[in-house]
Enzyme design. Structure first.
Site, PDB file in Angstrom:
ATOM      1  N   GLY A 114      15.578  -2.029 -50.920  1.00 27.60           N
ATOM      2  CA  GLY A 114      14.982  -1.638 -51.693  1.00 27.60           C
ATOM      3  C   GLY A 114      13.575  -2.375 -50.791  1.00 27.60           C
ATOM      4  O   GLY A 114      12.546  -1.910 -50.996  1.00 27.60           O
ATOM      5  N   SER A 115      13.606  -3.034 -49.540  1.00 27.23           N
ATOM      6  CA  SER A 115      12.775  -4.076 -49.451  1.00 27.23           C
ATOM      7  C   SER A 115      11.599  -2.604 -48.861  1.00 27.23           C
ATOM      8  O   SER A 115      10.341  -3.315 -48.999  1.00 27.23           O
ATOM      9  CB  SER A 115      12.939  -4.383 -47.644  1.00 27.23           C
ATOM     10  OG  SER A 115      13.310  -3.608 -46.829  1.00 27.23           O
ATOM     11  N   ALA A 117       9.568  -0.345 -49.910  1.00 31.94           N
ATOM     12  CA  ALA A 117       9.570   0.156 -51.331  1.00 31.94           C
ATOM     13  C   ALA A 117       9.120  -0.728 -51.527  1.00 31.94           C
ATOM     14  O   ALA A 117       7.569  -0.926 -52.183  1.00 31.94           O
ATOM     15  CB  ALA A 117      10.306   1.156 -51.681  1.00 31.94           C
ATOM     16  N   ALA A 118       9.699  -2.524 -51.759  1.00 36.29           N
ATOM     17  CA  ALA A 118       8.797  -2.927 -51.871  1.00 36.29           C
ATOM     18  C   ALA A 118       6.962  -3.414 -51.954  1.00 36.29           C
ATOM     19  O   ALA A 118       6.845  -3.819 -52.380  1.00 36.29           O
ATOM     20  CB  ALA A 118      10.111  -4.600 -52.477  1.00 36.29           C
ATOM     21  N   ASP A 159      13.287   5.376 -55.051  1.00 36.01           N
ATOM     22  CA  ASP A 159      13.609   3.513 -54.664  1.00 36.01           C
ATOM     23  C   ASP A 159      11.994   3.334 -55.146  1.00 36.01           C
ATOM     24  O   ASP A 159      12.038   2.160 -55.513  1.00 36.01           O
ATOM     25  CB  ASP A 159      12.956   3.346 -53.577  1.00 36.01           C
ATOM     26  CG  ASP A 159      15.405   3.371 -52.778  1.00 36.01           C
ATOM     27  OD1 ASP A 159      15.399   3.615 -53.667  1.00 36.01           O
ATOM     28  OD2 ASP A 159      15.176   2.528 -51.796  1.00 36.01           O
TER      29      ASP A 159
END
Ligand code: PMV
Length: 320
Positions: A114-115, A117-118, A159
């Site tokens: 989930g990079s 979305a984070a 996500d």
């Protein structure tokens, strides 16, 4: 200076089928995160001659981006970071002064954690807080979802939801967020195959398969949806043996959807061979991460087996 952070995530059950309306389970992973800082900066030129795009500079070293927002692509395929900044400013209807934004992340890119979305969630929160108008979780989630479409094409929204709310999520596309309860704490090993894989591609391939063989794919999606419902109750009652079994069955169905890979299959077999209760790929597949459900005494052995089978790194996360 204003600072915000957002965790990674893993999908426990239901990836891909979730895009087609079936349920899925996901949890935040707090050991990795994206952090964004926003600060005012000195004007680089006469303020009246600079557009608002020129007034914002952005550094995102992990993805090789640096410079004024005016240099980022816009139009039909905008840069996701620039898109998020524009969306926040539109939501606030504000023209900011001179700003510098820095994005850092310890979440590996294109690995199912989930990079994208984070980074979006941390950026939305840092920027709106810095400008004195914090957005609600619902607004944060909505902007992050729009940015996910740039990353993934036709995402389900799982996500951005699990990362915005940073809690376990039972997710069905287009319905209000639900969480789930954990009857007995359990540990998961999250093993990185070391192979980056674009979720956009695997999601598009599954859609093509579905278009060509609609009835069979609908059956596979419904089987996955059934496993998700059973998994939710196994997590609630703390039945870890059943839970492990369900994970391994979910992996087999993902394999049928063509989103596994020889490397992921090897890691799943290695984990099971070393005593994991269950194992599966997590996220878009073809590479990225896999999960193994382990009992306390078996952690070290399964971790070693995963590394020997080619995993680049192994994280341990506990759900309680
Ligand atoms: O971002 P990833 O790689 O964890 O994958 C997201 C999960 C998918 O179901 C494959 C896509 C989606 O949007 O739900």
């Amino acid at each position: 200076m204003t600072f915000a952070t957002a965790p990674g995530k893993v999908i426990l059950f239901g990836e891909h089928a979730v895009v087609f309306g079936r349920p899925a389970l996901a949890v935040p992973v707090l050991q990795v995160n994206a952090t964004v800082t926003v600060e005012d900066r000195e004007p680089a030129q006469s303020p009246s001659s600079a557009s608002w795009l020129e007034r914002i500079s952005l550094d995102a070293p992990q993805v090789g981006r640096s410079g004024s927002l005016a240099d980022y692509p816009s139009g039909p395929s905008p840069d996701p970071l620039a898109f998020v900044i524009r969306s926040v400013l539109d939501a606030l209807t504000i023209e900011p002064a001179w700003l510098h934004i820095r994005v850092d992340s310890t979440i590996p890119v294109a690995s199912g954690l989930g990079s994208g979305a984070a980074v979006s969630v941390a950026l939305i929160r840092a920027l709106s807080n810095h400008l004195g108008q914090p957005l609600s979780d619902q607004q944060v989630n909505q902007i992050a979802f729009e940015a996910e479409k740039l990353h993934h094409g036709t995402p389900s929204g799982i996500d951005n939801t699990v990362i915005t709310y940073s809690q376990p999520v039972f997710f069905i596309k287009g319905t209000p967020i639900q969480t789930f309860s954990v009857g007995k704490p359990f540990s998961l090993l999250i093993a990185d195959s070391g192979i980056p894989a674009a979720t956009r591609d695997s999601v598009a391939d599954v859609r093509r398969l579905w278009e060509g063989d609609h009835d069979r794919l609908e059956v596979v999606f419904s089987c996955i949806g059934g496993l998700v419902m059973q998994a939710r109750s196994a997590i609630r009652t703390g039945d870890l043996v059943t839970l492990g079994n369900l994970m391994t069955r979910n992996h087999a169905l993902l394999h049928e959807l063509t989103v596994s890979s020889p490397e992921l299959d090897r890691l799943v077999q290695a984990a099971l061979g070393a005593g994991a209760l269950g194992a599966k790929l997590s996220g878009g597949g073809r590479g990225g991460n896999m999960l193994a459900l382990v009992q306390e005494g078996d952690q070290a052995r399964v971790e070693q087996a995963l590394k020997s089978a080619g995993s680049r790194s192994v994280l341990i996360t506990c759900l309680s």
